[in-house]
Design a protein around this motif. Structure first.
Motif, PDB file in Angstrom:
ATOM      1  N   UNK A 363       0.832  -1.208   0.000  1.00  0.00           N
ATOM      2  CA  UNK A 363       0.000   0.000   0.000  1.00  0.00           C
ATOM      3  C   UNK A 363       0.869   1.262   0.000  1.00  0.00           C
ATOM      4  N   UNK A 364       1.874   1.274   0.847  1.00  0.00           N
ATOM      5  CA  UNK A 364       2.761   2.440   0.918  1.00  0.00           C
ATOM      6  C   UNK A 364       3.460   2.682  -0.421  1.00  0.00           C
ATOM      7  N   UNK A 365       3.996   1.615  -0.983  1.00  0.00           N
ATOM      8  CA  UNK A 365       4.836   1.761  -2.166  1.00  0.00           C
ATOM      9  C   UNK A 365       4.027   1.982  -3.437  1.00  0.00           C
ATOM     10  N   UNK A 366       2.786   1.497  -3.469  1.00  0.00           N
ATOM     11  CA  UNK A 366       1.920   1.846  -4.612  1.00  0.00           C
ATOM     12  C   UNK A 366       1.679   3.351  -4.645  1.00  0.00           C
ATOM     13  N   UNK A 367       1.387   3.913  -3.472  1.00  0.00           N
ATOM     14  CA  UNK A 367       1.167   5.359  -3.404  1.00  0.00           C
ATOM     15  C   UNK A 367       2.444   6.116  -3.750  1.00  0.00           C
ATOM     16  N   UNK A 368       3.577   5.617  -3.290  1.00  0.00           N
ATOM     17  CA  UNK A 368       4.856   6.260  -3.602  1.00  0.00           C
ATOM     18  C   UNK A 368       5.146   6.201  -5.099  1.00  0.00           C
ATOM     19  N   UNK A 369       4.835   5.087  -5.722  1.00  0.00           N
ATOM     20  CA  UNK A 369       5.046   4.939  -7.173  1.00  0.00           C
ATOM     21  C   UNK A 369       4.197   5.934  -7.956  1.00  0.00           C
ATOM     22  N   UNK A 370       2.970   6.170  -7.490  1.00  0.00           N
ATOM     23  CA  UNK A 370       2.128   7.154  -8.171  1.00  0.00           C
ATOM     24  C   UNK A 370       2.701   8.564  -8.024  1.00  0.00           C
ATOM     25  N   UNK A 371       3.287   8.856  -6.874  1.00  0.00           N
ATOM     26  CA  UNK A 371       3.844  10.191  -6.635  1.00  0.00           C
ATOM     27  C   UNK A 371       5.153  10.405  -7.376  1.00  0.00           C
ATOM     28  N   UNK A 372       6.048   9.461  -7.268  1.00  0.00           N
ATOM     29  CA  UNK A 372       7.398   9.648  -7.831  1.00  0.00           C
ATOM     30  C   UNK A 372       7.977   8.282  -8.232  1.00  0.00           C
ATOM     31  N   UNK A 373       7.756   7.916  -9.483  1.00  0.00           N
ATOM     32  CA  UNK A 373       8.094   6.567  -9.956  1.00  0.00           C
ATOM     33  C   UNK A 373       9.563   6.409 -10.357  1.00  0.00           C
ATOM     34  N   UNK A 374      10.458   6.493  -9.384  1.00  0.00           N
ATOM     35  CA  UNK A 374      11.870   6.263  -9.657  1.00  0.00           C
ATOM     36  C   UNK A 374      12.214   4.790  -9.582  1.00  0.00           C
TER      37      UNK A 374
END
Length: 510
Positions: A363-374
């Motif tokens: 859940x955390x990393x899906x949201x992070x990927x949407x914000x900044x997909x490095x």
């Protein structure tokens, strides 16, 4: 060469600015690139003799040019600017310098409490003078320190709109574009930076871009030149610490250790280099020294990343209780960082995937990927999905993290290990075997906990089966399992249904 393997979407290799090569003193044939470059470093001195500027002036030069400043000098600069602003509260330039100094202090100490103070000072500078590239630069640096790469890009673009030739903005833009996974834009920003400025700080930024693209030789040469040209010990130490990271990534442990040790000698507050020593000593099997180095680094710079690495080192030694103490400390430090506006989701996601709740990590990393997909986020999300049992989707992200055409040009043993373990779970035995072997070739000691798992997985996979070898030159029918992106493409014949009929007919005359 590695450089020749990376091409852009038109099939043309990007042309990065070439790095001037120095003569390698006392190098021997066949030595590693970084091993030879060690002879360039100023082991016995702190650089050319010159009259030292006052601490506040030295820190001012550092923060206004975007290089590492010594912590005692920063404290002097902050005290000077605060006194000056009490007497002259409408000095926009001094507010901008104070904000930039707080950003650097927070970055170097991992104390996110500095960041709200930095933001207040920088916004005060902008309030006094709106078209203020110095304060906009500072806001971009603050956003990068908080891992808010979208905001960093916005502030960098605003600063360049105010002053297109302001070279100090381009490093902030490079970091922001890299964090957002836009590696082509980062390369364009580097090209513009090189047009505007020459010097060790530019070489260091170029090295980061080269490393991300997989150009290890160029990255090593650029960092060597940057260290040789640095004026202040703290600046030189920061370049040596990066060179140590690069050496560790390629498995050159003795070289990495020498870089880290020299960085700490030059600047005892270079805690990233002390943590690098811990990482390298652990890989060399010198666990007592490794634990001492990690503890010293975390005591002075309580970075959640160090807590995770130290906890995993304890776990590898069978010290479960000590590992749990570090994991609790990680959560506490991540919460403090978040209170200061820092995005700690990546390190928390990585921690939860292996030591907590994988579903929470996803859940955390899906949201992070949407914000900044490095690329680091792609790797972490792929691994979290694997740990949560979602291997087919995990494979897609693991391939992004290791596919040079998607930006994953960096040769990371950890990323390739993750890909291999995911493929193993999907019963892609050939691809899994290749990638696990590749991870150990890139760096045979990349992790005290993961290397034994990779070796065990390879033993269980065994050697390739003779059943997989085509008989008498005839290709077998394609298997139903998915293929690795890095495996050679096998094209089916145009009329496979006719093969069984024609094969006996060809053999009759023989």
């Amino acid at each position: 060469m590695e450089n020749d393997a990376v091409e852009n979407e038109q099939g043309v290799r990007p042309r990065f600015p070439r790095v001037r090569r120095r003569v390698l003193l006392a190098s021997v044939a066949g030595c590693a690139v970084l091993g030879g470059l060690l002879t360039l470093l100023p082991w016995g001195s702190d650089g050319p003799e010159s009259s030292e500027p006052a601490p506040g002036a030295q820190a001012l030069t550092a923060v206004t040019t975007g290089v590492t400043a010594a912590l005692p000098d920063l404290a002097v600069l902050i005290d000077e600017r605060e006194r000056q602003l009490r007497a002259d509260p409408k000095n926009a330039a001094s507010w901008a310098v104070l904000g930039a100094a707080y950003v650097e202090q927070g970055r170097r100490t991992s104390d996110a409490a500095n960041f709200p103070k930095a933001e207040r000072a920088l916004r005060r500078s902008l309030k006094v003078r709106a078209d203020n590239a110095e304060a906009q630069d500072g806001m971009a640096a603050l956003a990068n320190a908080r891992r808010d790469y979208r905001a960093a890009r916005t502030w960098s673009e605003a600063a360049l709109k105010t002053d297109r030739k302001r070279w100090t903005t381009y490093p902030q833009l490079i970091e922001a574009q890299t964090g957002l996974g836009d590696y082509k834009a980062a390369k364009r920003a580097l090209d513009r930076l090189v047009e505007l400025r020459k010097g060790p700080e530019v070489l260091a930024w170029a090295a980061g871009v080269y490393r991300d693209r997989g150009y290890r030789e160029d990255a090593a040469a650029a960092l060597s030149d940057a260290a040789a040209g640095a004026q202040a010990p703290a600046e030189r130490a920061s370049y040596l610490e990066r060179a140590g990271q690069l050496a560790f990534e390629r498995g050159d442990l003795d070289v990495a250790l020498r870089y880290f040790q020299e960085a700490v000698r030059l600047d005892p507050d270079q805690r990233a280099a002390l943590a690098g020593q811990g990482r390298t000593l652990a890989a060399l099997g010198r666990t007592t020294e490794a634990l001492n180095a990690y503890r010293a680094a975390f005591a002075k710079q309580p970075n959640p990343e160090y807590a995770l690495e130290l906890g995993e080192l304890y776990a590898s030694l069978g010290l479960g209780q000590a590992a749990r103490v570090q994991y609790d400390s990680l959560r506490e430090r991540a919460a403090r960082a978040a209170a200061g506006g820092v995005d700690a989701e990546l390190v928390l996601g990585r921690f939860e995937a292996d030591h907590g709740a994988p579903e929470s990590a996803v859940r955390r990393l899906r949201a992070e990927w949407r914000r900044q997909p490095g690329i680091p986020v792609a790797d972490a999300l792929g691994w979290a999905l694997h740990r949560a049992g979602q291997d087919k989707e995990a494979l897609r992200f693991a391939r992004v993290a290791t596919d040079q055409h998607a930006g994953g040009g960096v040769r990371s043993a950890l990323y390739v290990y993750h890909l291999g373990m995911i493929e193993r779970k999907l019963q892609m035995s050939g691809a899994a075997r290749r990638h696990l072997q590749e991870a150990l070739r890139i760096s045979p000691h990349f992790s005290p906990t993961r290397v034994p798992l990779a070796e065990q997985a390879l033993r269980e996979l065994g050697e390739p089966s003779v059943k997989d070898v085509p008989d008498m030159g005839v290709e077998p029918e394609p298997k139903s399992e998915p293929k690795s992106d890095t495996a050679p493409e096998q094209k089916p014949r145009k009329k496979p249904e006719k093969k069984p009929e024609r094969k006996p007919e060809k053999r009759k005359p023989e």
